[in-house]
Design a protein around this motif. Structure first.
Motif, PDB file in Angstrom:
ATOM      1  N   GLU A   1      92.003  44.052  38.792  1.00 51.67           N
ATOM      2  CA  GLU A   1      90.920  43.078  39.691  1.00 51.67           C
ATOM      3  C   GLU A   1      89.690  43.200  38.537  1.00 51.67           C
ATOM      4  O   GLU A   1      88.936  43.102  38.215  1.00 51.67           O
ATOM      5  CB  GLU A   1      90.842  43.151  40.911  1.00 51.67           C
ATOM      6  CG  GLU A   1      91.622  42.559  41.660  1.00 51.67           C
ATOM      7  CD  GLU A   1      91.523  42.761  43.267  1.00 51.67           C
ATOM      8  OE1 GLU A   1      92.026  41.582  43.707  1.00 51.67           O
ATOM      9  OE2 GLU A   1      91.342  43.770  43.293  1.00 51.67           O
ATOM     10  N   LEU A   2      89.278  45.246  38.662  1.00 51.07           N
ATOM     11  CA  LEU A   2      88.014  45.402  38.188  1.00 51.07           C
ATOM     12  C   LEU A   2      88.464  44.847  36.323  1.00 51.07           C
ATOM     13  O   LEU A   2      86.714  44.886  36.568  1.00 51.07           O
ATOM     14  CB  LEU A   2      87.712  46.534  38.582  1.00 51.07           C
ATOM     15  CG  LEU A   2      86.518  47.304  37.950  1.00 51.07           C
ATOM     16  CD1 LEU A   2      85.062  46.460  38.905  1.00 51.07           C
ATOM     17  CD2 LEU A   2      86.757  48.374  38.336  1.00 51.07           C
ATOM     18  N   ALA A   3      89.051  45.223  36.186  1.00 53.86           N
ATOM     19  CA  ALA A   3      89.271  45.195  34.371  1.00 53.86           C
ATOM     20  C   ALA A   3      89.272  43.435  34.153  1.00 53.86           C
ATOM     21  O   ALA A   3      88.718  42.652  32.978  1.00 53.86           O
ATOM     22  CB  ALA A   3      90.549  45.344  34.386  1.00 53.86           C
ATOM     23  N   ALA A   4      89.683  42.740  35.214  1.00 54.69           N
ATOM     24  CA  ALA A   4      89.631  40.898  34.691  1.00 54.69           C
ATOM     25  C   ALA A   4      87.945  40.810  35.280  1.00 54.69           C
ATOM     26  O   ALA A   4      87.716  39.897  34.038  1.00 54.69           O
ATOM     27  CB  ALA A   4      90.565  40.779  36.230  1.00 54.69           C
ATOM     28  N   LEU A   5      87.583  41.060  36.125  1.00 52.06           N
ATOM     29  CA  LEU A   5      85.911  41.016  35.750  1.00 52.06           C
ATOM     30  C   LEU A   5      84.881  41.219  34.560  1.00 52.06           C
ATOM     31  O   LEU A   5      84.474  40.145  34.221  1.00 52.06           O
ATOM     32  CB  LEU A   5      85.354  41.776  37.418  1.00 52.06           C
ATOM     33  CG  LEU A   5      83.779  42.077  37.693  1.00 52.06           C
ATOM     34  CD1 LEU A   5      83.707  40.235  37.762  1.00 52.06           C
ATOM     35  CD2 LEU A   5      83.797  42.418  38.432  1.00 52.06           C
ATOM     36  N   VAL A   6      85.515  43.120  34.411  1.00 52.94           N
ATOM     37  CA  VAL A   6      84.717  43.450  33.336  1.00 52.94           C
ATOM     38  C   VAL A   6      85.366  42.176  31.849  1.00 52.94           C
ATOM     39  O   VAL A   6      84.151  41.799  30.801  1.00 52.94           O
ATOM     40  CB  VAL A   6      85.086  44.681  33.139  1.00 52.94           C
ATOM     41  CG1 VAL A   6      84.613  45.284  31.465  1.00 52.94           C
ATOM     42  CG2 VAL A   6      84.561  45.598  34.088  1.00 52.94           C
ATOM     43  N   GLY A   7      86.330  41.599  31.836  1.00 52.93           N
ATOM     44  CA  GLY A   7      86.801  41.098  30.807  1.00 52.93           C
ATOM     45  C   GLY A   7      86.284  39.971  30.750  1.00 52.93           C
ATOM     46  O   GLY A   7      85.453  39.321  29.342  1.00 52.93           O
ATOM     47  N   ALA A   8      86.273  39.234  32.195  1.00 49.42           N
ATOM     48  CA  ALA A   8      85.141  37.857  32.250  1.00 49.42           C
ATOM     49  C   ALA A   8      83.762  38.033  31.028  1.00 49.42           C
ATOM     50  O   ALA A   8      82.946  37.165  31.182  1.00 49.42           O
ATOM     51  CB  ALA A   8      85.054  36.870  33.675  1.00 49.42           C
ATOM     52  N   VAL A   9      83.244  39.037  31.523  1.00 45.25           N
ATOM     53  CA  VAL A   9      81.720  39.135  31.969  1.00 45.25           C
ATOM     54  C   VAL A   9      80.886  39.412  30.191  1.00 45.25           C
ATOM     55  O   VAL A   9      80.533  39.419  29.670  1.00 45.25           O
ATOM     56  CB  VAL A   9      81.453  40.409  32.502  1.00 45.25           C
ATOM     57  CG1 VAL A   9      79.863  40.610  31.986  1.00 45.25           C
ATOM     58  CG2 VAL A   9      81.051  40.103  33.941  1.00 45.25           C
ATOM     59  N   VAL A  10      81.977  40.671  29.670  1.00 45.07           N
ATOM     60  CA  VAL A  10      82.083  40.918  28.088  1.00 45.07           C
ATOM     61  C   VAL A  10      82.610  39.611  27.685  1.00 45.07           C
ATOM     62  O   VAL A  10      81.572  39.165  26.622  1.00 45.07           O
ATOM     63  CB  VAL A  10      83.361  41.721  27.822  1.00 45.07           C
ATOM     64  CG1 VAL A  10      83.170  41.477  26.369  1.00 45.07           C
ATOM     65  CG2 VAL A  10      82.480  42.917  28.119  1.00 45.07           C
ATOM     66  N   THR A  11      83.231  38.515  27.544  1.00 48.65           N
ATOM     67  CA  THR A  11      83.664  37.124  27.014  1.00 48.65           C
ATOM     68  C   THR A  11      82.622  35.965  27.147  1.00 48.65           C
ATOM     69  O   THR A  11      82.512  35.526  26.140  1.00 48.65           O
ATOM     70  CB  THR A  11      84.956  36.743  27.550  1.00 48.65           C
ATOM     71  OG1 THR A  11      86.073  37.722  27.776  1.00 48.65           O
ATOM     72  CG2 THR A  11      85.497  35.427  26.838  1.00 48.65           C
ATOM     73  N   ARG A  12      81.389  35.723  28.119  1.00 54.53           N
ATOM     74  CA  ARG A  12      80.459  35.649  29.173  1.00 54.53           C
ATOM     75  C   ARG A  12      79.469  35.336  28.348  1.00 54.53           C
ATOM     76  O   ARG A  12      78.303  35.115  28.028  1.00 54.53           O
ATOM     77  CB  ARG A  12      80.179  35.223  30.218  1.00 54.53           C
ATOM     78  CG  ARG A  12      81.646  34.330  31.112  1.00 54.53           C
ATOM     79  CD  ARG A  12      81.648  33.309  31.378  1.00 54.53           C
ATOM     80  NE  ARG A  12      80.637  32.268  30.986  1.00 54.53           N
ATOM     81  CZ  ARG A  12      80.081  31.291  30.912  1.00 54.53           C
ATOM     82  NH1 ARG A  12      80.984  30.010  30.595  1.00 54.53           N
ATOM     83  NH2 ARG A  12      79.271  30.765  31.697  1.00 54.53           N
ATOM     84  N   SER A  13      79.306  36.820  28.025  1.00 55.89           N
ATOM     85  CA  SER A  13      78.295  37.503  27.365  1.00 55.89           C
ATOM     86  C   SER A  13      78.280  37.447  25.286  1.00 55.89           C
ATOM     87  O   SER A  13      77.413  37.952  25.095  1.00 55.89           O
ATOM     88  CB  SER A  13      78.015  38.942  27.670  1.00 55.89           C
ATOM     89  OG  SER A  13      78.432  39.476  27.086  1.00 55.89           O
ATOM     90  N   ARG A  14      79.599  36.982  25.477  1.00 55.08           N
ATOM     91  CA  ARG A  14      79.371  36.596  23.957  1.00 55.08           C
ATOM     92  C   ARG A  14      78.939  35.767  23.140  1.00 55.08           C
ATOM     93  O   ARG A  14      79.141  34.797  24.028  1.00 55.08           O
ATOM     94  CB  ARG A  14      81.339  37.057  23.376  1.00 55.08           C
ATOM     95  CG  ARG A  14      81.439  38.594  23.578  1.00 55.08           C
ATOM     96  CD  ARG A  14      82.742  38.400  22.682  1.00 55.08           C
ATOM     97  NE  ARG A  14      83.535  39.792  22.759  1.00 55.08           N
ATOM     98  CZ  ARG A  14      84.998  39.300  23.013  1.00 55.08           C
ATOM     99  NH1 ARG A  14      85.966  38.623  22.651  1.00 55.08           N
ATOM    100  NH2 ARG A  14      85.089  41.292  23.239  1.00 55.08           N
TER     101      ARG A  14
END
Length: 67
Positions: free
Chosen positions: A19-32
């Motif tokens: 779950e934490l990895a999914a959250l970090v992935g979503a934040v990284v994707t949205r910040s690009r």
């Protein structure tokens, strides 16, 4: 923000590693920044109607009529 302060903090709950990895992935994707779409090739453009061509119902019939 200091180098020691975390970028994300879980306020409530106990997330699993997945779950934490999914959250970090979503934040990284949205910040690009959004990538610009690739330009269409000449081959792809050849199938598109040109400006001035009638489009819509019956356009195929009108295309065979003399101008």
């Amino acid at each position: 923000m200091s180098a020691e302060e975390p970028l994300l903090r879980v306020v409530r709950g106990v997330p699993t590693a997945e779950e934490l990895a999914a959250l970090v992935g979503a934040v990284v994707t949205r910040s690009r920044p959004a990538a610009a779409p690739a330009p269409a090739s000449a081959w792809a453009r050849s199938g598109r109607p040109t400006i001035g061509v009638t489009a819509g119902p019956g356009a195929w019939r009108a295309s065979g009529l003399p101008s």
